[in-house]
Every structure is written in structure tokens, then in C-alpha cells.
Write a protein that holds these residues in place. Structure first.
Motif, PDB file in Angstrom:
ATOM      1  N   THR A  75      25.053 -54.799 -57.836  1.00  0.00           N
ATOM      2  CA  THR A  75      26.391 -54.210 -57.966  1.00  0.00           C
ATOM      3  C   THR A  75      26.321 -52.883 -58.716  1.00  0.00           C
ATOM      4  O   THR A  75      26.912 -51.881 -58.297  1.00  0.00           O
ATOM      5  CB  THR A  75      27.336 -55.178 -58.708  1.00  0.00           C
ATOM      6  N   ILE A  76      25.576 -52.873 -59.816  1.00  0.00           N
ATOM      7  CA  ILE A  76      25.437 -51.641 -60.612  1.00  0.00           C
ATOM      8  C   ILE A  76      24.776 -50.542 -59.795  1.00  0.00           C
ATOM      9  O   ILE A  76      25.228 -49.378 -59.778  1.00  0.00           O
ATOM     10  CB  ILE A  76      24.633 -51.929 -61.899  1.00  0.00           C
ATOM     11  N   MET A  78      24.623 -50.231 -56.437  1.00  0.00           N
ATOM     12  CA  MET A  78      25.457 -49.808 -55.311  1.00  0.00           C
ATOM     13  C   MET A  78      26.682 -49.017 -55.765  1.00  0.00           C
ATOM     14  O   MET A  78      27.075 -48.043 -55.111  1.00  0.00           O
ATOM     15  CB  MET A  78      25.900 -51.030 -54.497  1.00  0.00           C
ATOM     16  N   VAL A  79      27.303 -49.422 -56.878  1.00  0.00           N
ATOM     17  CA  VAL A  79      28.467 -48.678 -57.376  1.00  0.00           C
ATOM     18  C   VAL A  79      28.044 -47.280 -57.831  1.00  0.00           C
ATOM     19  O   VAL A  79      28.758 -46.293 -57.600  1.00  0.00           O
ATOM     20  CB  VAL A  79      29.165 -49.451 -58.513  1.00  0.00           C
ATOM     21  N   SER A  80      26.863 -47.172 -58.437  1.00  0.00           N
ATOM     22  CA  SER A  80      26.338 -45.853 -58.821  1.00  0.00           C
ATOM     23  C   SER A  80      26.110 -44.988 -57.587  1.00  0.00           C
ATOM     24  O   SER A  80      26.382 -43.779 -57.591  1.00  0.00           O
ATOM     25  CB  SER A  80      25.028 -46.014 -59.593  1.00  0.00           C
ATOM     26  N   LEU A  81      25.625 -45.603 -56.501  1.00  0.00           N
ATOM     27  CA  LEU A  81      25.404 -44.886 -55.245  1.00  0.00           C
ATOM     28  C   LEU A  81      26.734 -44.449 -54.629  1.00  0.00           C
ATOM     29  O   LEU A  81      26.847 -43.329 -54.100  1.00  0.00           O
ATOM     30  CB  LEU A  81      24.642 -45.787 -54.270  1.00  0.00           C
ATOM     31  N   LEU A  82      27.757 -45.309 -54.718  1.00  0.00           N
ATOM     32  CA  LEU A  82      29.063 -44.988 -54.127  1.00  0.00           C
ATOM     33  C   LEU A  82      29.699 -43.768 -54.779  1.00  0.00           C
ATOM     34  O   LEU A  82      30.481 -43.061 -54.142  1.00  0.00           O
ATOM     35  CB  LEU A  82      30.006 -46.193 -54.256  1.00  0.00           C
ATOM     36  N   ARG A  83      29.393 -43.528 -56.035  1.00  0.00           N
ATOM     37  CA  ARG A  83      29.931 -42.329 -56.698  1.00  0.00           C
ATOM     38  C   ARG A  83      29.509 -41.059 -55.981  1.00  0.00           C
ATOM     39  O   ARG A  83      30.246 -40.063 -55.950  1.00  0.00           O
ATOM     40  CB  ARG A  83      29.443 -42.281 -58.145  1.00  0.00           C
ATOM     41  N   ALA A 102      30.361 -58.815 -51.478  1.00  0.00           N
ATOM     42  CA  ALA A 102      29.052 -58.959 -50.818  1.00  0.00           C
ATOM     43  C   ALA A 102      27.981 -59.435 -51.798  1.00  0.00           C
ATOM     44  O   ALA A 102      27.138 -60.278 -51.465  1.00  0.00           O
ATOM     45  CB  ALA A 102      28.642 -57.628 -50.189  1.00  0.00           C
ATOM     46  N   ALA A 103      28.015 -58.913 -53.028  1.00  0.00           N
ATOM     47  CA  ALA A 103      27.016 -59.294 -54.036  1.00  0.00           C
ATOM     48  C   ALA A 103      27.170 -60.765 -54.430  1.00  0.00           C
ATOM     49  O   ALA A 103      26.185 -61.492 -54.551  1.00  0.00           O
ATOM     50  CB  ALA A 103      27.140 -58.397 -55.266  1.00  0.00           C
ATOM     51  N   ALA A 336      31.357 -55.675 -64.123  1.00  0.00           N
ATOM     52  CA  ALA A 336      30.489 -54.481 -64.058  1.00  0.00           C
ATOM     53  C   ALA A 336      31.196 -53.359 -63.306  1.00  0.00           C
ATOM     54  O   ALA A 336      31.132 -52.191 -63.701  1.00  0.00           O
ATOM     55  CB  ALA A 336      29.157 -54.835 -63.380  1.00  0.00           C
ATOM     56  N   LEU A 337      31.880 -53.699 -62.211  1.00  0.00           N
ATOM     57  CA  LEU A 337      32.627 -52.693 -61.427  1.00  0.00           C
ATOM     58  C   LEU A 337      33.697 -52.062 -62.294  1.00  0.00           C
ATOM     59  O   LEU A 337      33.880 -50.830 -62.283  1.00  0.00           O
ATOM     60  CB  LEU A 337      33.249 -53.355 -60.187  1.00  0.00           C
ATOM     61  N   MET A 338      34.439 -52.880 -63.062  1.00  0.00           N
ATOM     62  CA  MET A 338      35.472 -52.345 -63.956  1.00  0.00           C
ATOM     63  C   MET A 338      34.883 -51.371 -64.958  1.00  0.00           C
ATOM     64  O   MET A 338      35.444 -50.311 -65.231  1.00  0.00           O
ATOM     65  CB  MET A 338      36.169 -53.480 -64.696  1.00  0.00           C
ATOM     66  N   GLY A 339      33.732 -51.738 -65.501  1.00  0.00           N
ATOM     67  CA  GLY A 339      33.091 -50.892 -66.500  1.00  0.00           C
ATOM     68  C   GLY A 339      32.608 -49.568 -65.942  1.00  0.00           C
ATOM     69  O   GLY A 339      32.663 -48.534 -66.609  1.00  0.00           O
ATOM     70  N   LEU A 340      32.151 -49.594 -64.692  1.00  0.00           N
ATOM     71  CA  LEU A 340      31.589 -48.383 -64.078  1.00  0.00           C
ATOM     72  C   LEU A 340      32.664 -47.487 -63.473  1.00  0.00           C
ATOM     73  O   LEU A 340      32.479 -46.282 -63.315  1.00  0.00           O
ATOM     74  CB  LEU A 340      30.594 -48.764 -62.988  1.00  0.00           C
ATOM     75  N   GLU A 341      33.786 -48.077 -63.080  1.00  0.00           N
ATOM     76  CA  GLU A 341      34.842 -47.299 -62.429  1.00  0.00           C
ATOM     77  C   GLU A 341      36.027 -47.055 -63.367  1.00  0.00           C
ATOM     78  O   GLU A 341      36.956 -46.425 -63.066  1.00  0.00           O
ATOM     79  CB  GLU A 341      35.329 -48.026 -61.156  1.00  0.00           C
TER      80      GLU A 341
END
Length: 341
Positions: A75-76, A78-83, A102-103, A336-341
Motif C-alpha cells: 500500500t505504501i 503503490m500510494v507513493s507511486l500514485l502521487r 486490492a491490498a 497508511a493511506l490516510m497518513g500518506l494522503e
């Protein structure tokens, strides 16, 4: 403290330590791969001009990678890649939700993909081959059903996705070797545990020892300390490991006191069958972290009554793992998504 209490405390600490050492070693191996930019092997292969194609591509990539490398790490990544891939905020939130779904679905069908499945595996409620063969199809159905629903909300626009793709930079031979070594090590853990009969955490620690030796040999001449295992250990989320320790010890107290058995009897008396009980646990995992829920369930139902690979354990793994996707707070991936976004 009485001798009985000390004995129960020692037994519980030994059980919990198995899981904590397993997670510690697995997370370190993935961190070593990340330090060597090994995930470029995956990201360099993403090549599409359509948002909807990108949506499905990242969904399936996340699903299969999270089964091998654990869902939180993927998740970490892929979310970094989505940025970089999806500059629009509203689009990225939708893509982020897809990554979490998906994860979590991908983490269910292997013993090392999700911490709840790992807990059930280490405590002998599940074994490797039946988990993979019997949970893969339900997990895949969860993924495809969710993605088919979400993809309709993806709007194509004039901006080409290909323009947003990060520049492909070749991965050096060292990074490639570390990536494939890390993948092979993680995949070998269930086989090692099955063949030797040793606890899974020893298999994972053996794998970490191999990766430690490999990176020390690779960087012996250039002395790049930042690419070795001690540097990876320094980057680990130690608080997360301690969280598992605290939660599992607390659940152990409820188990030894007999409260979980009483709860199991209450559920059995008031709910007609095990399918509904597992569904309720899955829905509850959307609100409550699935780790304590699954830990409590392990104490509620006895292995002598529900043996290894019983349908109950497989349902709990599936429902608790995928149910955490309903709300963003229901799983480590969502947090993790909340923290990254």
C-alpha cells in the motif's frame, strides 16, 4: 504472583513473540529491497495511456504483490507511486481506495500477506497449501467485484497518463539481485516451515540472516552502510510491532480468564451458524482493528473442536481481511493511506 499466573504469562509471551519476531524479520527484508530501489522492476513495467487501464493494472499488481510482500508495505509503495501517476486529488483518492481494497484482498490468501492470516498460520489454525488453494478464488472475486464497481467512477480526460509516468531509470545489477533474493526468501518461508517443522518465525529469521549476509558481501568494498540490514532496521516502524505485542498480550489475559469462551458461547447461542458469526466479525473489523478481533476469535474457538484449516478459520481470515476495507480506519493499509494522503 502465583505460579499459575507466571506460567500463563510465560506461555502467552512465547506465543506473541513468535508473531512479533516474524513481522520484524519480514518487514526488514522488504525494507532492504526498498533501500536498493528494487520495486523499480515493477514500476518500470507500467505502460498505459488510459486511466481505466491504469486502474486495473495497479489493482492486480497490488493484489499479487501484497500476497508476497504483505499488504501494508505494498500500500505504501503503490500510494507513493500514485502521487507521480495521478496528479488530480479526487482521482488519486479513488485510486488510493482501490489500492487498499486490492491490498487487503491480496493479503488474505497467503500466510505472509496479512498479519491476521499470519497469526492464524503461526498458531496452526491455518496451513500453507489449503490457505492458498481455498482462499485465492474468494479473494480474487472480492478484488474483481470491487474494482468493477469503482472503475465506473474513473473519468477519462485529455491528459495522457503516459505523460505522468515517472521516467524509467534502469535498476543496477545489485538492486535486481537484492529484489529477486528478497522475493525468493519470502516465498521460501512457508516451504521451509512445512519441510523442517520449525516455527515460521525461525524460517523468517533464517531468511533475514541470508539477506544480511548477501548485502554485507555486496557492499563490502564500497562500504555503503545505508544499504545494509542495520540501516533497514533503523527505518522500521517499531511502534507497530509493539502495538501487536500489547494487543496480543491483552487478548491473552481475556483468554486465560475465560471471558472469550463465554463470548463464543453467547455468539453460538444467539447466531444460527458459523457463516453469520464470521460475517459479523468481518463487519466489525471495519470499525475495530482486525488484529485484536482475530486474536480474540482465536481464543474463543478451540483447535480441538475446530481443527487446522477448518472452514471457520478460513472464513475468519477472509472476512476479517476484506472487511477492513469497508472503512478507511478498519485496516493498517487504510490507516497508511490516510497518513500518506
Amino acid at each position: 504472583a502465583s505460579q499459575t499466573v507466571l506460567q500463563q504469562l510465560g506461555e502467552q509471551l512465547a506465543e506473541v513473540s513468535d508473531i512479533c519476531f516474524f513481522l520484524l524479520a519480514a518487514s526488514t527484508i522488504v525494507e532492504v529491497v526498498d533501500l536498493h530501489q528494487g520495486f523499480k522492476i515493477v514500476t518500470n513495467r507500467i505502460n498505459t495511456k488510459s486511466k481505466k487501464e491504469l486502474f486495473w493494472t495497479i489493482g492486480f499488481l497490488t493484489f499479487f504483490l501484497s500476497a508476497i510482500l504483505n499488504n501494508l508495505t505494498i500500500t505504501i509503495v503503490m500510494v507513493s507511486l500514485l502521487r507521480k501517476l495521478v496528479p488530480n486529488d479526487s482521482d488519486r483518492r479513488l485510486f488510493g481506495a482501490m489500492v487498499v481494497v486490492a491490498a487487503n484482498a491480496g493479503g488474505v490468501w497467503t500466510p505472509i500477506g496479512d498479519v491476521t492470516t499470519t497469526m492464524l498460520w503461526i498458531n496452526n489454525q491455518l496451513s500453507t497449501i489449503p490457505t492458498v488453494t481455498q482462499l485465492f478464488l474468494p479473494s480474487l472475486v472480492c478484488l474483481i467485484g470491487s474494482l468493477a464497481f469503482l472503475v465506473n467512477q474513473v473519468e477519462e480526460d485529455d491528459a495522457s497518463v503516459a505523460m505522468a509516468l515517472p521516467e524509467r531509470t534502469p535498476l543496477d545489477a545489485t538492486g535486481t539481485l537484492v529484489f529477486w533474493s528478497g522475493i525468493a526468501t519470502l516465498l521460501a518461508v512457508p516451504a521451509f516451515a512445512e519441510l523442517t517443522g520449525l516455527p515460521p518465525y525461525l524460517a523468517m529469521l533464517t531468511g533475514l540472516g541470508f539477506m544480511w549476509t548477501l548485502t554485507d558481501v555486496l557492499h563490502f568494498a564500497d562500504e555503503k552502510e545505508g544499504l545494509k540490514v542495520p540501516a533497514a532496521l533503523a527505518r522500521l516502524d517499531t511502534s507497530g510491532i509493539l502495538f501487536f505485542l500489547g494487543i496480543l498480550m491483552s487478548i491473552g489475559v481475556l483468554d486465560k480468564s475465560g471471558l472469550l469462551k463465554e463470548l463464543a458461547l453467547f455468539l453460538s447461542d444467539n447466531l444460527p451458524n458459523l457463516d453469520i458469526i464470521a460475517t459479523v466479525i468481518g463487519l466489525a473489523s471495519a470499525l475495530i482493528d482486525n488484529v485484536p478481533l482475530v486474536a480474540a476469535t482465536m481464543g474463543m474457538y478451540d483447535l480441538t473442536e475446530y481443527g487446522t484449516d477448518d472452514r471457520l478459520w478460513q472464513l475468519i481470515a477472509l472476512c476479517a481481511g476484506t472487511g477492513g476495507s469497508i472503512l478507511v480506519i478498519g485496516s493498517a493499509s487504510g490507516v497508511a493511506l490516510m497518513g500518506l494522503e
